[in-house]
Design an enzyme around this catalytic site. Sequence first.
Site, mmCIF file in Angstrom:
data_model
loop_
_atom_site.group_PDB
_atom_site.id
_atom_site.type_symbol
_atom_site.label_atom_id
_atom_site.label_comp_id
_atom_site.label_asym_id
_atom_site.label_seq_id
_atom_site.Cartn_x
_atom_site.Cartn_y
_atom_site.Cartn_z
ATOM 1 N N ASP A 100 34.716 134.532 10.457
ATOM 2 C CA ASP A 100 34.976 133.078 10.185
ATOM 3 C C ASP A 100 33.643 132.564 9.103
ATOM 4 O O ASP A 100 32.672 132.636 9.265
ATOM 5 C CB ASP A 100 34.767 132.020 11.408
ATOM 6 C CG ASP A 100 34.998 130.645 10.931
ATOM 7 O OD1 ASP A 100 36.071 130.248 10.323
ATOM 8 O OD2 ASP A 100 34.098 129.826 10.850
ATOM 9 N N GLU A 113 40.184 134.553 7.253
ATOM 10 C CA GLU A 113 41.214 133.652 6.906
ATOM 11 C C GLU A 113 41.484 133.735 5.393
ATOM 12 O O GLU A 113 40.752 134.241 4.646
ATOM 13 C CB GLU A 113 40.447 132.197 7.234
ATOM 14 C CG GLU A 113 40.437 131.995 8.688
ATOM 15 C CD GLU A 113 40.160 130.687 9.078
ATOM 16 O OE1 GLU A 113 40.655 129.843 9.624
ATOM 17 O OE2 GLU A 113 39.005 130.391 8.893
ATOM 18 N N CYS A 155 41.507 126.374 21.476
ATOM 19 C CA CYS A 155 40.354 127.356 22.374
ATOM 20 C C CYS A 155 40.847 128.517 22.376
ATOM 21 O O CYS A 155 41.943 129.091 22.717
ATOM 22 C CB CYS A 155 40.781 126.408 23.658
ATOM 23 S SG CYS A 155 39.416 127.138 24.936
ATOM 24 N N CYS A 197 41.776 129.485 26.549
ATOM 25 C CA CYS A 197 43.147 129.096 27.183
ATOM 26 C C CYS A 197 44.124 128.779 26.012
ATOM 27 O O CYS A 197 45.397 128.712 26.454
ATOM 28 C CB CYS A 197 42.943 127.942 28.094
ATOM 29 S SG CYS A 197 42.317 126.121 27.291
ATOM 30 N N CYS A 208 36.502 121.992 25.355
ATOM 31 C CA CYS A 208 38.322 122.199 25.592
ATOM 32 C C CYS A 208 38.487 121.199 26.842
ATOM 33 O O CYS A 208 38.107 121.128 27.955
ATOM 34 C CB CYS A 208 38.740 123.490 26.149
ATOM 35 S SG CYS A 208 40.455 123.795 26.517
ATOM 36 N N CYS A 227 40.297 123.575 30.001
ATOM 37 C CA CYS A 227 39.498 124.656 30.794
ATOM 38 C C CYS A 227 37.971 124.342 30.642
ATOM 39 O O CYS A 227 37.282 124.625 31.619
ATOM 40 C CB CYS A 227 39.562 126.061 30.078
ATOM 41 S SG CYS A 227 39.096 126.393 28.467
ATOM 42 N N ASP A 254 32.542 127.676 14.752
ATOM 43 C CA ASP A 254 32.789 128.821 13.935
ATOM 44 C C ASP A 254 32.984 129.978 15.069
ATOM 45 O O ASP A 254 33.682 130.707 14.381
ATOM 46 C CB ASP A 254 31.466 129.005 13.164
ATOM 47 C CG ASP A 254 31.262 127.831 12.070
ATOM 48 O OD1 ASP A 254 32.488 127.171 11.881
ATOM 49 O OD2 ASP A 254 30.274 127.639 11.542
#
Length: 388
Positions: free
Chosen positions: A178, A262, A315, A318, A334, A337, A344
């Site tokens: 990332d 990306e 996330c 999950c 999150c 969870c 990042d």
Amino acid sequence: MLRSHKIALQPNNKQSTYFAKACGVARFAFNWGLAEWKRQYEAGEKPTEASLRRQLNSIKRDQFPWMLEVTKNAPQMAIIHLGQAFRNFFSGRAKYPTFKKKGVHDSFTLTNDQFAVSGKRIRIPNLGWVRMQEALRFSGKIMSATISRKAGKWFVSITVDTEDVPPMSESQAIVGVDLGINRLATLSDGTMVSGAKPYKTLLKRLRRLSRSLSRKQKGSKNRAKAKQKLAKLHVRIANIRHDELHKLTTNLASQYGVIVIEDLNVKGMMTNHRLARAVGDMGFHEFRRQLEYKTAMRGGRVIVADRWFASSKACSDCGTKEEDMPLSIREWTCPECGIHHDRDLNAARNLMKLAVSSTATACGESVRPANTGAASTKQEFNVKATYV
């Protein structure tokens, strides 16, 4: 495989003058060819690269005798480059060719029959041997050489058809990378690369030299000296950035078989006046370019995730997706969870999972992900830059 090695030259005053003349001849030939191409096209003719070369050869002894003071490759290769520029334009890969300006990307090209390399020296037609900073790193058939000037220094880029390629990477590990503006890169295994940020570090000196240049009278020698100092600082900033990117991409390509990044909209990000300086300082486009050709040489793969892939908002544990997450939020928890995420690092792990779910080796076995239990403070790829 064609590989290029760019080496700094150490010419004396006579040799520097010759290089400047050759660059001027190449620039004049390119501009002459472009003007002639436009004139012939408007007259209903069909100009070509070959016809322009023949035309220039027939008139240069009478109309441009000063061209004979340098190697014949300087004007001829300039016309060839013009032809390539038009081919790129007609295929949609580039814009319409424009006239070249003195002092901007000065260069000329030599074919392999017009020069020779021996150790730390290169022989130039009508000039003799010129010292190089180092010897050529690759062995093989030498194809061409381009001599260029940047911030008052001369360089030669030698292209070699060689079999000296980096060893193939046997690693089948997957890693997500990332990119960001606070940290250059965050890897899914926990490694964080802070980034040198040379433009930000040297911004005060850059502003001082820019103000000094603006105060100098146009056309004066002091203005030329100030311009040279400013150009050297810009080159230093670019060199620090390229050095860091080369070290990082080389480590990634040699340690991982599959790398996931990306598809960043760098052009769009540069239009944001709040982010443009930081984005440009990191060099996202150059990072991707280097990573793609280095992994290809080592037999690896680069997977580019879709631009709209929710790597930061989802996330990694999950899969719960947050609808709203501005750039100011660097850490979040999150709601499903309860896992606390670094923005990042979470994005890098989502990128890795994207590849794990769809990638397999040639023999059908699952490709193993890189170790995600590594400490998040690892700085294996961080480049320590010294500013003086």
